[in-house]
Design an enzyme around this catalytic site. Structure first.
Site, PDB file in Angstrom:
ATOM      1  N   HIS A  19       9.977   0.329   5.066  1.00 35.00           N
ATOM      2  CA  HIS A  19       9.476  -0.151   6.356  1.00 35.00           C
ATOM      3  C   HIS A  19       9.904   0.741   7.515  1.00 35.00           C
ATOM      4  O   HIS A  19       9.154   0.901   8.483  1.00 35.00           O
ATOM      5  CB  HIS A  19       9.920  -1.607   6.584  1.00 35.00           C
ATOM      6  N   GLU A 126      -4.540  -7.797  -1.252  1.00 33.03           N
ATOM      7  CA  GLU A 126      -3.506  -8.593  -1.926  1.00 33.03           C
ATOM      8  C   GLU A 126      -4.185  -9.448  -2.994  1.00 33.03           C
ATOM      9  O   GLU A 126      -5.112 -10.202  -2.696  1.00 33.03           O
ATOM     10  CB  GLU A 126      -2.750  -9.467  -0.918  1.00 33.03           C
ATOM     11  N   ASP A 151      -8.326  -5.700  -5.894  1.00 33.24           N
ATOM     12  CA  ASP A 151      -7.415  -4.680  -6.410  1.00 33.24           C
ATOM     13  C   ASP A 151      -7.346  -3.506  -5.421  1.00 33.24           C
ATOM     14  O   ASP A 151      -8.349  -2.828  -5.182  1.00 33.24           O
ATOM     15  CB  ASP A 151      -7.961  -4.215  -7.776  1.00 33.24           C
ATOM     16  N   GLY A 152      -6.160  -3.278  -4.870  1.00 32.34           N
ATOM     17  CA  GLY A 152      -6.000  -2.207  -3.883  1.00 32.34           C
ATOM     18  C   GLY A 152      -6.194  -0.824  -4.470  1.00 32.34           C
ATOM     19  O   GLY A 152      -6.673   0.086  -3.798  1.00 32.34           O
ATOM     20  N   ASP A 172       2.252   0.292  -2.140  1.00 31.80           N
ATOM     21  CA  ASP A 172       3.536  -0.350  -2.460  1.00 31.80           C
ATOM     22  C   ASP A 172       3.349  -1.337  -3.620  1.00 31.80           C
ATOM     23  O   ASP A 172       3.471  -2.553  -3.440  1.00 31.80           O
ATOM     24  CB  ASP A 172       4.016  -1.067  -1.174  1.00 31.80           C
TER      25      ASP A 172
HETATM   26  N1  SAM Z   1       3.795  -4.103   0.886  1.00 28.38           N
HETATM   27  C1  SAM Z   1       4.508  -5.377   1.010  1.00 28.38           C
HETATM   28  C2  SAM Z   1       5.562  -5.238   2.078  1.00 28.38           C
HETATM   29  O1  SAM Z   1       6.044  -4.108   2.308  1.00 28.38           O
HETATM   30  O2  SAM Z   1       5.904  -6.231   2.704  1.00 28.38           O
HETATM   31  C3  SAM Z   1       5.115  -5.801  -0.286  1.00 28.38           C
HETATM   32  C4  SAM Z   1       4.165  -5.747  -1.436  1.00 28.38           C
HETATM   33  S1  SAM Z   1       4.802  -6.245  -2.992  1.00 28.38           S
HETATM   34  C5  SAM Z   1       5.911  -4.953  -3.398  1.00 28.38           C
HETATM   35  C6  SAM Z   1       3.429  -5.932  -4.041  1.00 28.38           C
HETATM   36  C7  SAM Z   1       2.283  -6.909  -3.860  1.00 28.38           C
HETATM   37  O3  SAM Z   1       1.129  -6.382  -4.528  1.00 28.38           O
HETATM   38  C8  SAM Z   1       2.503  -8.282  -4.462  1.00 28.38           C
HETATM   39  O4  SAM Z   1       2.338  -9.249  -3.463  1.00 28.38           O
HETATM   40  C9  SAM Z   1       1.424  -8.431  -5.553  1.00 28.38           C
HETATM   41  O5  SAM Z   1       0.900  -9.732  -5.647  1.00 28.38           O
HETATM   42  C10 SAM Z   1       0.375  -7.452  -5.064  1.00 28.38           C
HETATM   43  N2  SAM Z   1      -0.465  -6.828  -6.107  1.00 28.38           N
HETATM   44  C11 SAM Z   1      -0.176  -6.560  -7.390  1.00 28.38           C
HETATM   45  N3  SAM Z   1      -1.148  -5.817  -7.960  1.00 28.38           N
HETATM   46  C12 SAM Z   1      -2.086  -5.608  -6.993  1.00 28.38           C
HETATM   47  C13 SAM Z   1      -3.303  -4.883  -6.935  1.00 28.38           C
HETATM   48  N4  SAM Z   1      -3.758  -4.206  -8.006  1.00 28.38           N
HETATM   49  N5  SAM Z   1      -3.988  -4.865  -5.776  1.00 28.38           N
HETATM   50  C14 SAM Z   1      -3.550  -5.550  -4.694  1.00 28.38           C
HETATM   51  N6  SAM Z   1      -2.395  -6.242  -4.678  1.00 28.38           N
HETATM   52  C15 SAM Z   1      -1.662  -6.266  -5.807  1.00 28.38           C
END
Ligand code: SAM
Length: 285
Positions: A19, A126, A151-152, A172
């Site tokens: 962050h 998300e 899916d990101g 992330d």
């Molecule tokens: N970036 C956030 C932060 O810094 O506050 C934290 C994110 S956390 C490490 C990862 C997130 O990705 C989780 O909430 C999970 O549900 C989501 N996730 C998992 N696979 C994903 C995908 N293929 N596409 C989008 N989101 C996904």
């Protein structure tokens, strides 16, 4: 199967690293008038309670943001380096000791929201249904944001290149599934093919039972300016995470000096006596 919930980890040492760099990069992009797009491929819930729910289980934030708060004049670091102080102050705004008396820590979407200017835009992906509901609530009706329960990794390419040709892409993933290790390089390679001048920030864990192939692979995808910053906060053992790192492509040139000041302080404040750091900065010959 989505098992990962960032609420268990909010405000921990890895969040401090990722962050503080995200904020630094958005501040940098915000210095030019031309608007930018921020893409958060794995957004999480957006805002986390530290005094209720999952965060109480391991209280990871006590070894993260709470240590920045303590600021530690009585420790070796009388003043926090600028990029850590910026995160500390921004994060404090999200736990105003409101009616519930609770404390909160901002996830990446809340931080992005705090930094976007009126003409900038953001897209957050998300997949987790419960976290997506919270994220929708946290970002409310902010029209600068587009929220996608998709899916990101797959969705990133459709946004590149952005119309303004300026973007920060924050990647992330939770790395809970083996596929993440394959999907990430594939998605990043495609993104770079479409938009090589973007600013990319990719977080990865340092795990005792894994070799270091992933960051090497990511760095190898790009020949322009790139850097790799690692923060170790525990001794390496076969089990668990002993730190984390960032691969940053097209980093702001000012980030090098900022990280050289901040990483030793992060390692000292967050490392419980076994902290360490590493910074590799590479430019085209
Ligand atoms: N970036 C956030 C932060 O810094 O506050 C934290 C994110 S956390 C490490 C990862 C997130 O990705 C989780 O909430 C999970 O549900 C989501 N996730 C998992 N696979 C994903 C995908 N293929 N596409 C989008 N989101 C996904």
């Amino acid at each position: 199967m989505l098992g990962y919930r960032h609420a268990f980890h909010a405000g921990n040492a890895a969040d401090i690293l990722k962050h503080s760099v995200l904020i630094f990069c958005l501040d940098y992009l915000g210095r030019k008038d031309t608007p930018y797009l921020c893409i958060d491929t794995h957004a999480g819930a957006g805002l986390y309670s530290l005094t209720d729910g999952y965060a109480l289980q391991n209280r990871e934030w006590e070894r993260g943001i709470a240590r920045l708060d303590a600021g530690a004049p009585d420790r070796a670091f009388p003043v926090l380096p600028a990029m850590l102080e910026r995160l500390r102050v921004l994060a404090r705004n999200f736990r105003p000791d409101a009616e519930d008396g609770g404390r909160y820590y901002p996830g990446s979407p809340a931080l992005i929201r705090a930094l976007l200017r009126p003409r900038d835009r953001a897209v957050c992906f998300e997949l987790h249904p419960a976290d997506f509901v919270v994220l929708t609530h946290v970002l409310g009706t902010d029209r600068r944001f587009s929220l996608r329960r998709e899916d990101g990794f797959a969705g990133l390419k459709s946004l590149l290149p952005p119309p303004s040709r300026r973007a920060c892409v924050f990647i992330d993933p939770p790395y809970e599934m083996k596929e993440d290790y394959k999907n990430l390089p594939r998605s990043l390679a495609e993104a770079l093919r479409r938009f090589p001048t973007g600013l990319y920030i990719v977080w990865y864990p340092l795990l005792g039972n894994r070799d270091a192939a992933l960051p090497e692979t990511l760095i190898g995808l790009y020949r322009g300016n790139r850097c790799r910053a690692e923060l170790r906060t525990a001794s390496r053992t076969d089990r668990g995470m002993y730190g984390s790192g960032l691969v940053i492509l097209n980093p702001p040139w000012t980030l090098k000096a900022a990280l050289e000041s901040a990483l030793p302080v992060m390692a000292g404040l967050l490392g419980d006596g076994c902290g360490g750091w590493d910074l590799q900065w590479e430019s085209p010959a």
